[in-house]
Design an enzyme around this catalytic site. Structure first.
Site, short mmCIF file in Angstrom:
data_model
loop_
_atom_site.label_atom_id
_atom_site.label_comp_id
_atom_site.label_asym_id
_atom_site.label_seq_id
_atom_site.Cartn_x
_atom_site.Cartn_y
_atom_site.Cartn_z
N LYS A 1 0.83 -1.21 0.00
CA LYS A 1 0.00 0.00 0.00
C LYS A 1 0.86 1.25 0.00
O LYS A 1 0.47 2.29 -0.56
CB LYS A 1 -0.95 0.01 1.20
N GLY B 1 8.22 -21.51 16.67
CA GLY B 1 7.64 -22.45 17.63
C GLY B 1 7.38 -23.80 17.01
O GLY B 1 6.90 -23.89 15.87
N GLY C 1 -0.89 -14.45 -12.91
CA GLY C 1 -1.92 -14.41 -11.89
C GLY C 1 -2.58 -13.06 -11.78
O GLY C 1 -1.92 -12.07 -11.42
N GLY D 1 -4.86 -12.11 -9.63
CA GLY D 1 -5.54 -12.00 -8.35
C GLY D 1 -5.20 -10.69 -7.68
O GLY D 1 -4.68 -9.76 -8.30
N VAL D 2 -5.47 -10.62 -6.38
CA VAL D 2 -5.25 -9.38 -5.63
C VAL D 2 -3.81 -8.91 -5.73
O VAL D 2 -3.53 -7.76 -6.10
CB VAL D 2 -5.63 -9.58 -4.15
N VAL E 1 0.22 -16.56 -7.72
CA VAL E 1 -0.81 -17.57 -8.00
C VAL E 1 -1.38 -18.14 -6.70
O VAL E 1 -1.65 -19.33 -6.60
CB VAL E 1 -0.25 -18.69 -8.90
N GLY E 2 -1.55 -17.29 -5.72
CA GLY E 2 -2.13 -17.73 -4.47
C GLY E 2 -1.10 -18.02 -3.39
O GLY E 2 0.11 -17.82 -3.58
N ARG E 3 -1.60 -18.51 -2.26
CA ARG E 3 -0.74 -18.74 -1.11
C ARG E 3 -1.08 -20.09 -0.47
O ARG E 3 -2.18 -20.62 -0.66
CB ARG E 3 -0.91 -17.61 -0.08
N HIS F 1 -23.17 15.87 2.55
CA HIS F 1 -23.13 16.37 1.17
C HIS F 1 -22.19 17.57 1.08
O HIS F 1 -22.26 18.46 1.91
CB HIS F 1 -24.53 16.79 0.72
#
Length: 474
Positions: free
Chosen positions: A60, A124, A189, A191-192, A279-281, A453
């Site tokens: 962003k 962990g 890809g 996508g987002v 292409v995604g996660r 407005h």
């Protein structure tokens, strides 16, 4: 004797660190472990997960910087402002992004101290279970916790046969730190992540081509929204090839060569300087030692949970990208809060139908609830109202008149079933729709609420009025 806690959170991404903070607020003795250093100069673990370090926040920041450059180059003239030669300083742009990330990671460290969350630096891994609780190895030290929340997030999916080196061929991490603007950029890809990062470098001067395997653009979005978004992005210069099959990716001294088959079955070749693979996660559940506590991930790496994010092992929870549902930071945060509260004896609830989606292109794309296609598939009768920003004075004044708001409501009860937006500030506007749907509001409720407005929020009201064909300004 090992350190003992009421709650241990594995992973300090949006879901994990929020879960730890909420548990601390509720008076629980809580620890959170994190081992990923990302790009820390000292190699120490950094808080915030993928979202803060190599995802939502840095992308962003670059989107904002590239939008400023785009505005100066192409839109200031509309306001009667003339500027001279404009140049991009990529190094300074990346430093700004990194400074923002650093500031926010330090902010989480402060919040941990404020809420008495013990930070354990290291990955962990479960090593066993006893009467005292779950035993987890963190950087060679075994700690014990009565309740454990798995919040290890996800990593970029890589395609077989395509080597991602984060140099010539990058995933989301590498695409956030190109040292210079590539002349030609390929994106696999649509996508987002692909659309957002493709938009960044296109605005800065790249010739961007996006290859997508699916035949439809943004198949998860409302069809009308997807068409409008593709039209606007194409107008900006992004090139799309849908329904393709990538056959081979090779790198050389001249860049990257992508060989693919297009939707008509014809062989095609794309030559670019750099390639982004988005292409995604996939869930980060590989090295958790789940078998040590009687748990296993499914074939795709996800951990099975119930409606409250509880696993089949009492006292063991999982949230965010490692469980079912959309891989969204705000969804993970809500699950983190809910699990912490449930551990403390409360009875929280998450309505997953009210989790919003946002794609931060320009204009932005946002939606919540059902699409028209989903409602038709369910056989549910509905009414639709749509209103364009071109009829809104504030949008025209800002030069952001592209896009619209579409509202879907039950044909009989008028309950809002979905809201879909293409707009410059869709990420902000969608919040009103989320609140309305959480409270089971009707479209008439929105239509009777006084909106300021002039503001772009008036379009939400007009779309609500349009559900009953009584919009006022069109």
């Amino acid at each position: 004797m090992s350190k003992q806690f009421d709650v241990l959170v594995i992973g300090a991404g949006p879901g994990g660190y929020i879960a730890a903070i909420r548990a601390g607020q509720l008076g629980l003795n809580v620890a959170c472990c994190e081992g990923n250093p990302y790009d820390d100069p000292k190699g120490e673990a950094r808080l915030g997960g993928t979202c803060l370090n190599v995802g939502c926040i840095p992308s962003k920041a670059l989107l904002a910087s590239s939008e400023e450059f785009e505005n100066v180059q192409h839109h200031l003239g509309d306001h009667g402002i003339t500027v001279g030669d404009v140049k991009v300083d990529v190094a300074k742009m990346l430093k700004r992004k990194d400074d923002i990330v650093g500031k926010m990671t330090k902010g989480i460290e402060f919040l941990f101290r404020k809420n008495k969350v013990t930070l354990l630096k290291g990955y962990g891994k479960f090593v066993g279970k006893s009467a005292e609780g779950f035993q987890v190895d963190v950087a060679g030290e075994v700690v014990t916790a009565k309740q454990v929340i798995i919040a290890t997030g996800s990593k970029a999916r890589h395609l077989p046969g395509i080597k991602v080196d984060n140099d010539l061929v990058s995933d989301n991490e590498g695409a956030l730190k190109f040292p210079a603007v590539p002349k030609k950029l390929g994106v696999i890809g649509a996508g987002v992540i692909g659309l957002e990062l493709g938009s960044v470098w296109r605005r800065l001067g790249s010739d961007v081509t996006v290859l997508e395997a699916l035949p439809a653009f943004l198949g998860a979005a409302d069809e009308g929204v997807a068409k409008e978004a593709q039209k606007q992005l194409t107008k900006q210069g992004l090139k799309f090839s849908l329904g393709v099959n990538v056959n081979e990716v090779t790198t050389g001294k001249n860049g990257v060569t992508v060989k693919y088959t297009d939707k008509d079955g014809k062989a095609q070749t794309l030559e670019v300087d750099r390639l982004i693979v988005s292409v995604g996660r996939v869930p980060n559940t590989d090295n958790l030692g789940l078998d040590a506590v009687g748990l296993a991930a499914d074939q795709r790496g996800f951990i099975e949970v119930d409606d409250h994010c509880a696993t089949k092992v009492p006292g063991l929870w999982a949230i965010g990208d490692v469980v079912r549902g959309p891989m969204l930071a705000h969804k993970a945060e809500d699950e983190g809060v809910a699990v912490a509260e449930r551990i403390a004896g409360q009875k929280p609830h998450i309505d997953y139908n009210c989790v919003p989606w946002v794609i931060y292109t320009f204009p932005e794309i946002a939606w919540v609830g059902k699409t028209e296609a989903q409602l038709k598939a369910e056989g549910r009768e509905y009414k639709a109202g749509q209103f364009p920003f071109m009829a809104n004075g504030r949008a025209l004044g800002m030069g952001h008149a592209d896009g619209f708001v579409k509202m879907l409501a039950d044909a009989k009860t008028d309950e809002i079933l979905g809201v879909h937006i293409v707009a410059a500030n869709a990420s902000d506007l969608i919040a009103e729709a989320v609140v309305a749907m959480e409270f089971k509001a009707a479209s008439e409720d929105i239509g009777r609420v006084c909106h300021p407005h002039p503001s772009m929020s008036e379009v939400m009201r007009e779309a609500a009025l349009a559900v009953d064909k009584r919009q006022l300004n069109m």
